[in-house]
Design a protein around this motif. Structure first.
Motif, short mmCIF file in Angstrom:
data_model
loop_
_atom_site.label_atom_id
_atom_site.label_comp_id
_atom_site.label_asym_id
_atom_site.label_seq_id
_atom_site.Cartn_x
_atom_site.Cartn_y
_atom_site.Cartn_z
N LEU A 8 0.82 -1.21 0.00
CA LEU A 8 0.00 0.00 0.00
C LEU A 8 0.85 1.26 0.00
CD1 LEU A 8 -2.86 -0.96 2.45
CD2 LEU A 8 -3.07 -0.53 0.01
N LEU A 9 2.01 1.20 0.60
CA LEU A 9 2.90 2.35 0.63
C LEU A 9 3.46 2.68 -0.75
CD1 LEU A 9 4.84 1.68 3.93
CD2 LEU A 9 3.09 3.42 3.53
N PHE A 10 3.56 1.67 -1.61
CA PHE A 10 4.19 1.88 -2.92
C PHE A 10 3.21 2.07 -4.07
CE2 PHE A 10 7.47 -0.27 -0.45
CZ PHE A 10 8.46 0.67 -0.56
N VAL A 11 1.95 1.74 -3.86
CA VAL A 11 0.95 1.90 -4.91
C VAL A 11 0.51 3.36 -4.91
CG1 VAL A 11 -1.34 1.24 -5.68
CG2 VAL A 11 0.16 -0.47 -4.69
N SER A 12 0.46 3.97 -6.07
CA SER A 12 0.03 5.37 -6.11
C SER A 12 -1.00 5.59 -7.20
CB SER A 12 1.22 6.29 -6.32
OG SER A 12 1.76 6.07 -7.59
N SER A 13 -1.73 6.67 -7.05
CA SER A 13 -2.74 7.05 -8.03
C SER A 13 -2.97 8.54 -7.88
CB SER A 13 -4.04 6.27 -7.75
OG SER A 13 -5.03 6.69 -8.62
N SER A 14 -3.53 9.17 -8.89
CA SER A 14 -3.75 10.61 -8.83
C SER A 14 -5.17 10.98 -8.43
CB SER A 14 -3.40 11.24 -10.17
OG SER A 14 -4.22 10.69 -11.17
N ILE A 18 -8.47 11.05 -0.32
CA ILE A 18 -9.29 10.76 0.85
C ILE A 18 -8.75 9.47 1.42
CG2 ILE A 18 -11.34 11.93 -0.07
CD1 ILE A 18 -12.53 9.11 -0.59
N THR A 19 -9.06 9.19 2.66
CA THR A 19 -8.59 7.96 3.28
C THR A 19 -9.60 6.83 3.08
OG1 THR A 19 -9.67 8.36 5.40
CG2 THR A 19 -7.44 9.30 5.09
N GLY A 20 -9.16 5.63 3.41
CA GLY A 20 -10.07 4.50 3.37
C GLY A 20 -11.23 4.67 4.34
N ASN A 21 -10.98 5.34 5.47
CA ASN A 21 -12.06 5.63 6.42
C ASN A 21 -13.13 6.51 5.79
OD1 ASN A 21 -11.17 4.29 8.85
ND2 ASN A 21 -9.55 5.82 8.99
N PHE A 82 -4.86 4.61 5.25
CA PHE A 82 -4.11 4.87 4.03
C PHE A 82 -4.98 5.63 3.02
CE2 PHE A 82 -1.71 1.14 5.54
CZ PHE A 82 -0.42 1.63 5.44
N PRO A 83 -4.36 6.30 2.05
CA PRO A 83 -5.14 6.98 1.01
C PRO A 83 -6.03 5.97 0.26
CG PRO A 83 -2.88 7.74 0.95
CD PRO A 83 -2.91 6.56 1.90
N VAL A 88 -7.71 1.14 -3.03
CA VAL A 88 -8.51 0.64 -4.16
C VAL A 88 -7.61 0.04 -5.23
CG1 VAL A 88 -10.13 1.27 -6.00
CG2 VAL A 88 -10.42 2.21 -3.68
N THR A 89 -6.53 0.72 -5.56
CA THR A 89 -5.59 0.21 -6.57
C THR A 89 -5.02 -1.13 -6.14
OG1 THR A 89 -5.03 2.45 -7.27
CG2 THR A 89 -3.48 0.71 -7.86
N PHE A 90 -4.61 -1.24 -4.89
CA PHE A 90 -4.04 -2.49 -4.38
C PHE A 90 -5.06 -3.62 -4.48
CE2 PHE A 90 -3.56 -5.52 -0.93
CZ PHE A 90 -2.28 -6.00 -1.18
N ILE A 91 -6.28 -3.38 -4.05
CA ILE A 91 -7.32 -4.42 -4.06
C ILE A 91 -7.61 -4.88 -5.49
CG2 ILE A 91 -9.75 -4.91 -3.56
CD1 ILE A 91 -9.42 -2.81 -1.24
#
Length: 102
Positions: A8-14, A18-21, A82-83, A88-91
């Motif tokens: 999750l720390l390495f996956v990024s998106s633009s 917002i957070t997962g919460n 996490f953002p 979402v990208t990771f999942i």
């Protein structure tokens, strides 16, 4: 779980930060306009990563992607800070990896 957190720390998106919460709160909100925001957020990340980071079958629907994300976020409260774009990208990547990335 350590691999999940490291990934999750390495996956990024633009996508908007917002957070997962916050994503889960919008998805669980009874007000349609607020819930649609969360569903649209997942769909937008799915669109941005389709074919490059995650490669679902062409018959996979936005509803399926939303279901997978909602289930994972509810079942893993320890990652919700996490953002949302990273979560979402990771999942989606774990659910529908591209060829050679299994």
């Amino acid at each position: 779980m350590k691999k999940l957190l490291a990934a999750l720390l390495f996956v990024s998106s633009s996508a908007h930060a917002i957070t997962g919460n916050e994503l889960l709160a919008s998805l669980e909100n009874k007000e349609p306009g607020v819930r649609v925001y969360g569903l649209g957020y997942i769909s937008a990340v799915a669109d941005m990563t389709r074919g490059t980071i995650q490669c679902p079958n062409p018959n996979v629907t936005y509803g399926q992607a939303q279901d997978v994300v909602i289930k994972f976020v509810k079942e893993n409260p320890e990652i919700r800070h996490f953002p949302a774009s990273q979560i979402v990208t990771f999942i989606l990547k774990q659910t529908w990896p591209c060829k050679g990335e299994i």
